[in-house]
Motif scaffolding. Structure first.
Motif, PDB file in Angstrom:
ATOM      1  N   ASP A 285     -35.187  17.335 -20.277  1.00 38.01           N
ATOM      2  CA  ASP A 285     -34.090  16.441 -20.745  1.00 38.01           C
ATOM      3  C   ASP A 285     -34.267  16.005 -22.095  1.00 38.01           C
ATOM      4  O   ASP A 285     -33.375  16.108 -22.886  1.00 38.01           O
ATOM      5  CB  ASP A 285     -34.251  15.131 -19.915  1.00 38.01           C
ATOM      6  CG  ASP A 285     -33.484  13.998 -20.606  1.00 38.01           C
ATOM      7  OD1 ASP A 285     -32.290  14.206 -20.187  1.00 38.01           O
ATOM      8  OD2 ASP A 285     -33.624  13.071 -21.128  1.00 38.01           O
ATOM      9  N   GLU A 286     -35.267  16.182 -22.892  1.00 35.76           N
ATOM     10  CA  GLU A 286     -35.723  15.867 -24.170  1.00 35.76           C
ATOM     11  C   GLU A 286     -35.131  17.054 -24.818  1.00 35.76           C
ATOM     12  O   GLU A 286     -34.564  17.070 -25.754  1.00 35.76           O
ATOM     13  CB  GLU A 286     -37.125  15.711 -24.459  1.00 35.76           C
ATOM     14  CG  GLU A 286     -37.488  15.519 -25.936  1.00 35.76           C
ATOM     15  CD  GLU A 286     -38.998  15.160 -26.010  1.00 35.76           C
ATOM     16  OE1 GLU A 286     -39.438  16.111 -26.425  1.00 35.76           O
ATOM     17  OE2 GLU A 286     -39.291  14.137 -25.602  1.00 35.76           O
TER      18      GLU A 286
ATOM     19  N   ARG B  27     -31.459  16.917 -24.952  1.00 32.73           N
ATOM     20  CA  ARG B  27     -31.065  15.925 -25.954  1.00 32.73           C
ATOM     21  C   ARG B  27     -31.344  16.255 -27.323  1.00 32.73           C
ATOM     22  O   ARG B  27     -30.450  16.216 -28.284  1.00 32.73           O
ATOM     23  CB  ARG B  27     -31.800  14.655 -25.770  1.00 32.73           C
ATOM     24  CG  ARG B  27     -31.173  13.790 -24.584  1.00 32.73           C
ATOM     25  CD  ARG B  27     -32.083  12.698 -24.013  1.00 32.73           C
ATOM     26  NE  ARG B  27     -31.510  11.597 -25.166  1.00 32.73           N
ATOM     27  CZ  ARG B  27     -32.265  10.495 -25.500  1.00 32.73           C
ATOM     28  NH1 ARG B  27     -33.246  10.501 -25.196  1.00 32.73           N
ATOM     29  NH2 ARG B  27     -31.539   9.487 -26.263  1.00 32.73           N
TER      30      ARG B  27
ATOM     31  N   ARG C 234     -28.571  18.545 -28.239  1.00 35.85           N
ATOM     32  CA  ARG C 234     -27.041  17.869 -28.367  1.00 35.85           C
ATOM     33  C   ARG C 234     -27.151  17.180 -29.820  1.00 35.85           C
ATOM     34  O   ARG C 234     -26.183  17.270 -30.727  1.00 35.85           O
ATOM     35  CB  ARG C 234     -27.244  16.723 -27.461  1.00 35.85           C
ATOM     36  CG  ARG C 234     -25.806  15.968 -27.616  1.00 35.85           C
ATOM     37  CD  ARG C 234     -25.819  14.924 -26.493  1.00 35.85           C
ATOM     38  NE  ARG C 234     -25.881  15.484 -25.324  1.00 35.85           N
ATOM     39  CZ  ARG C 234     -26.783  15.212 -24.230  1.00 35.85           C
ATOM     40  NH1 ARG C 234     -27.646  14.257 -24.545  1.00 35.85           N
ATOM     41  NH2 ARG C 234     -26.805  15.846 -23.256  1.00 35.85           N
TER      42      ARG C 234
ATOM     43  N   VAL D 127     -35.458  12.000 -31.308  1.00 38.43           N
ATOM     44  CA  VAL D 127     -34.372  11.852 -30.583  1.00 38.43           C
ATOM     45  C   VAL D 127     -34.200  10.565 -30.263  1.00 38.43           C
ATOM     46  O   VAL D 127     -33.107   9.902 -30.423  1.00 38.43           O
ATOM     47  CB  VAL D 127     -34.367  12.593 -29.149  1.00 38.43           C
ATOM     48  CG1 VAL D 127     -33.510  12.068 -28.119  1.00 38.43           C
ATOM     49  CG2 VAL D 127     -34.160  14.094 -29.187  1.00 38.43           C
TER      50      VAL D 127
ATOM     51  N   ASP E 234     -31.006   8.090 -31.747  1.00 37.27           N
ATOM     52  CA  ASP E 234     -30.071   7.352 -30.696  1.00 37.27           C
ATOM     53  C   ASP E 234     -30.207   5.809 -31.073  1.00 37.27           C
ATOM     54  O   ASP E 234     -29.018   5.277 -31.156  1.00 37.27           O
ATOM     55  CB  ASP E 234     -30.679   7.608 -29.382  1.00 37.27           C
ATOM     56  CG  ASP E 234     -29.824   7.015 -28.358  1.00 37.27           C
ATOM     57  OD1 ASP E 234     -28.894   7.383 -28.238  1.00 37.27           O
ATOM     58  OD2 ASP E 234     -30.376   6.085 -27.463  1.00 37.27           O
TER      59      ASP E 234
ATOM     60  N   LEU F 270     -26.666   9.061 -28.351  1.00 41.61           N
ATOM     61  CA  LEU F 270     -26.558  10.481 -28.196  1.00 41.61           C
ATOM     62  C   LEU F 270     -26.195  10.771 -26.661  1.00 41.61           C
ATOM     63  O   LEU F 270     -25.927  11.914 -26.364  1.00 41.61           O
ATOM     64  CB  LEU F 270     -27.957  11.004 -28.262  1.00 41.61           C
ATOM     65  CG  LEU F 270     -28.500  11.352 -29.608  1.00 41.61           C
ATOM     66  CD1 LEU F 270     -29.864  11.790 -29.552  1.00 41.61           C
ATOM     67  CD2 LEU F 270     -27.615  12.320 -30.414  1.00 41.61           C
TER      68      LEU F 270
ATOM     69  N   GLU G 243     -24.294  11.189 -22.907  1.00 40.75           N
ATOM     70  CA  GLU G 243     -24.247  12.832 -22.102  1.00 40.75           C
ATOM     71  C   GLU G 243     -23.093  13.402 -23.268  1.00 40.75           C
ATOM     72  O   GLU G 243     -22.034  12.903 -23.464  1.00 40.75           O
ATOM     73  CB  GLU G 243     -23.690  12.642 -20.914  1.00 40.75           C
ATOM     74  CG  GLU G 243     -24.768  12.515 -19.906  1.00 40.75           C
ATOM     75  CD  GLU G 243     -24.464  12.380 -18.557  1.00 40.75           C
ATOM     76  OE1 GLU G 243     -23.150  12.458 -18.058  1.00 40.75           O
ATOM     77  OE2 GLU G 243     -25.256  12.043 -17.644  1.00 40.75           O
TER      78      GLU G 243
END
Length: 119
Positions: free
Chosen positions: A4-5, A8, A11, A49, A53, A65, A67
């Protein structure tokens, strides 16, 4: 780094130009630059991240940040399915899931060109 990190971080990387515009508009470029400098020095993607955010939310970007969604509203798929890809550009440090399939690109996080891989 957790998957997941990694997503992100990808992104963040692909949206960094837009994030910089928001920072500039809010007069907070120094905060973003400090977070990026800390990442380049210590390599802590989770901290970058999270900090980015937090900054986005403080600048009025309610989803931070959030989805990354396609125009149809579904979460963009990762590589796979569809036509085979022969070449792609990816993170120069192998730290995130960003993939650029056409053109060229650079990673502002590492201040380096994206790395070409053959798939």
């Amino acid at each position: 780094m957790a998957e997941d990190e990694s997503i992100r971080l990808a992104r963040l990387c692909e949206q960094l130009t837009a994030i910089r515009r928001v920072a500039d508009h809010r007069g907070a470029s120094a905060d973003l630059d400090a977070a990026l400098a800390d990442f380049r020095t210590h390599g802590d993607a989770g901290r970058l991240v999270s900090r980015t955010d937090e900054l986005l939310r403080s600048w009025g970007v309610a989803r931070g940040l959030g989805e990354h969604r396609s125009p149809g509203g579904s979460v963009l798929p990762r590589l796979g399915g569809g036509h085979p890809v022969q070449e792609a550009l990816v993170c120069p440090a192998g730290r995130c899931d960003r993939v650029v399939l056409e053109g060229d690109g650079a990673c502002d996080l590492f201040a380096a060109p994206l790395r070409l891989v053959r798939l």
